[in-house]
Scaffold this motif. Structure first.
Motif: not given
Length: 136
Positions: A18-24, A58-68, A70-76, A85-87
């Motif tokens: 997770l960390a290496i590709p997301a960082t690069i 933006l507070p992280e709590q505001m991003k939780l539902i939109p990320w869910v 997005v990930l559901r729609d992309l089957s991720l 993707l998130i990171h």
């Protein structure tokens, strides 16, 4: 069997996966975005920069539902690719802010001299701006 801790190995590999590709990826995309926002003047450039940096505050709590959604729609859901993707997207706000603030300080004469030699803007970024970035 006390000398080996086999239980942590898959989790450590997941963390590195997770960390290496997301960082690069987020660093490269943020550097490119910071370059374009700092050195190209266009209508609304300050507004675009404000929107990008809004992601930091933006507070992280505001991003939780939109990320869910997005990930559901992309089957991720429940995948390392989804976490990457998130990171990557959330890390781009930081890298864009930092790179933009650094690139504003690059002398315009250097860029003008590069343009005289004829390369396109992306080649200037790749050959001149990006190699200067680790010095920040």
């Amino acid at each position: 069997m006390a000398e080996h801790c086999w239980g942590i190995e898959p989790y450590m590999l997941n963390s590195l996966t997770l960390a290496i590709p997301a960082t690069i990826i987020s660093t490269l995309l943020g550097a490119l975005a910071g370059y374009s926002i700092s050195l190209w003047r266009f209508r609304g450039d300050q507004f675009v920069f404000g929107l990008v940096t809004l992601g930091i505050f933006l507070p992280e709590q505001m991003k939780l539902i939109p990320w869910v959604v997005v990930l559901r729609d992309l089957s991720l859901m429940n995948t390392i690719a989804g976490l990457i993707l998130i990171h990557t997207v959330q890390g781009m706000s930081f890298t864009t802010l930092f790179c933009r603030n650094y690139y504003v300080g690059i002398p315009q004469d250097l860029l003008k001299a590069a343009r005289i030699d004829g390369p396109a803007s992306f080649r200037i970024f790749w050959r001149i701006i990006l190699p200067l970035s680790p010095r920040s």
